[in-house]
Scaffold this active site. Structure first.
Site, PDB file in Angstrom:
ATOM      1  N   ARG A 264       0.821  -1.205   0.000  1.00  0.00           N
ATOM      2  CA  ARG A 264       0.000   0.000   0.000  1.00  0.00           C
ATOM      3  C   ARG A 264       0.859   1.261   0.000  1.00  0.00           C
ATOM      4  NH1 ARG A 264      -5.106  -1.202  -1.666  1.00  0.00           N
ATOM      5  NH2 ARG A 264      -5.901  -3.027  -0.557  1.00  0.00           N
ATOM      6  N   GLU A 293      -4.168   7.696  -7.554  1.00  0.00           N
ATOM      7  CA  GLU A 293      -4.145   6.816  -8.723  1.00  0.00           C
ATOM      8  C   GLU A 293      -5.377   7.061  -9.576  1.00  0.00           C
ATOM      9  OE1 GLU A 293      -3.661   2.735  -7.532  1.00  0.00           O
ATOM     10  OE2 GLU A 293      -1.761   3.109  -6.510  1.00  0.00           O
ATOM     11  N   HIS A 312       0.246   0.099 -10.648  1.00  0.00           N
ATOM     12  CA  HIS A 312      -0.495  -0.776  -9.728  1.00  0.00           C
ATOM     13  C   HIS A 312      -0.873  -2.101 -10.407  1.00  0.00           C
ATOM     14  CE1 HIS A 312      -3.195  -0.533  -5.906  1.00  0.00           C
ATOM     15  NE2 HIS A 312      -2.733  -1.752  -6.095  1.00  0.00           N
TER      16      HIS A 312
END
Length: 337
Positions: A264, A293, A312
């Site tokens: 994270r 994001e 990601h």
């Protein structure tokens, strides 16, 4: 053993775990007499699905409504299985007999947990479903940053034969280097096993793990960041671990150190990291997750010369997706007894 009364299960597939994958992965439930129906949450593209998933991750399960057709005629459902689909109060209202919600991912952020608890519905996730994919990716990120793979590739795409880099005067090898793992869960242990093959020395900091027969536990995070050539983050994101790595730790790190985060983003204070990279307090960073994001157009990461950045994708492999329903089936059947 077969269940005396037929339980009804609704599984909601998507573009990553499609209907065929879902149906095949839940075979163990059907073999036990559970009536499984698979429906698909349709999107015109993977990008659109990712946008919906990001909305739910950032704003919660109530931020997005499922199409009514997905739940139509499913009032007898006792087991609901999803991956990215939001499970909110409206879903619970449509499924009054629901007892179990299964989430085919490591977290359960797409479920309204307070509402589930209030209604006596048990929510289960699929821990470790993408552990190997994230672990393999982590090793790739370490190599990419240490050996300048990504930035050299970018340069060649621009027809520039690049030889210079932040570490070009002393490019290291992984053999003999100290890799410090922050957290020693399933992913971190896989990373450690892979890196032993490179001849790296593994140390770790995890206050909840008493020790390990193969790796050295250090008593403090300060000691780990002082000693490590590579710091890789694998801790859970909790109020306790938010901003776990910050300006204090960057001051302690070696100037030749790199930090890698495939967990994270909140584990690192992003502003402190950017400042450390700009000032050359550490050699570099490799990051797959970010506070915002997708990255905004004015993100400082675009202008930094000493980072490897990816959107990601660490856990996104076909194997992780296709195995998730099977893994969850085993978890659920164990729970049902």
């Amino acid at each position: 053993m077969l269940f005396r009364s037929i339980m009804k299960c609704l599984a909601i597939a998507d573009l990553f775990i499609n209907a065929a994958m879902m149906d095949a992965g839940l075979k163990a439930l059907k073999d036990k007499g559970i009536a499984v129906e698979v429906r698909e949450w349709s999107h015109e593209s993977i990008e659109k699905l990712q946008e919906d998933n990001l909305l739910v991750e950032q704003q919660g399960s109530e931020a997005l409504a499922l199409p009514a057709a997905l739940l139509q005629g499913a009032e007898e459902t006792e087991i609901l299985i999803v991956q990215f689909a939001p499970v909110n109060a409206a879903v619970f209202d449509k499924l009054p007999k629901l007892k179990y919600v299964g989430v085919l991912r490591g977290g359960i952020e797409n479920v309204n947990q307070e509402e589930a608890k209030a209604r006596g519905i048990e929510v289960m996730n699929t821990p470790g479903r993408n552990a190997r994919s994230v672990a393999e990716f982590t090793v790739g990120m370490i190599l990419a940053e240490m050996r300048n793979i990504a930035r050299s590739h970018d340069a060649l795409r621009d027809k520039f034969w690049r030889k210079e880099s932040p570490n070009h005067r002393a490019i290291p090898e992984l053999g003999g280097k100290v890799v410090g793992l922050v957290g020693l869960g399933h992913i971190a242990q896989l990373v450690a096993g892979f890196l032993r093959g490179f001849g790296s020395e593994i140390i770790f900091y995890d206050k909840y793990v008493p020790g390990h027969e193969s790796y050295e536990k250090v008593d403090t995070l300060d000691e780990l960041v002082r000693r490590a050539d590579v710091i890789s983050l694998h801790a859970r994101m909790t109020p306790e671990t938010e901003n776990l790595i910050n300006a204090h730790h960057f001051e302690l790190m070696k100037e030749s150190a790199i930090i890698v985060n495939t967990a994270r983003s909140g584990l690192i204070n992003e502003g402190d990291l950017i400042a450390a990279l700009r000032a050359g307090k550490i050699m570099g960073a490799a990051l797959d997750t970010f506070d915002d994001e997708p990255l905004p157009d004015d993100s400082a990461f675009y202008s930094l010369n000493n980072v490897t950045i990816t959107p990601h994708i660490a856990g996104s492999t076909i194997d992780a997706f296709s195995n998730s329903p099977k893994i969850f089936s085993e978890i659920l059947l164990k729970q049902l007894g």
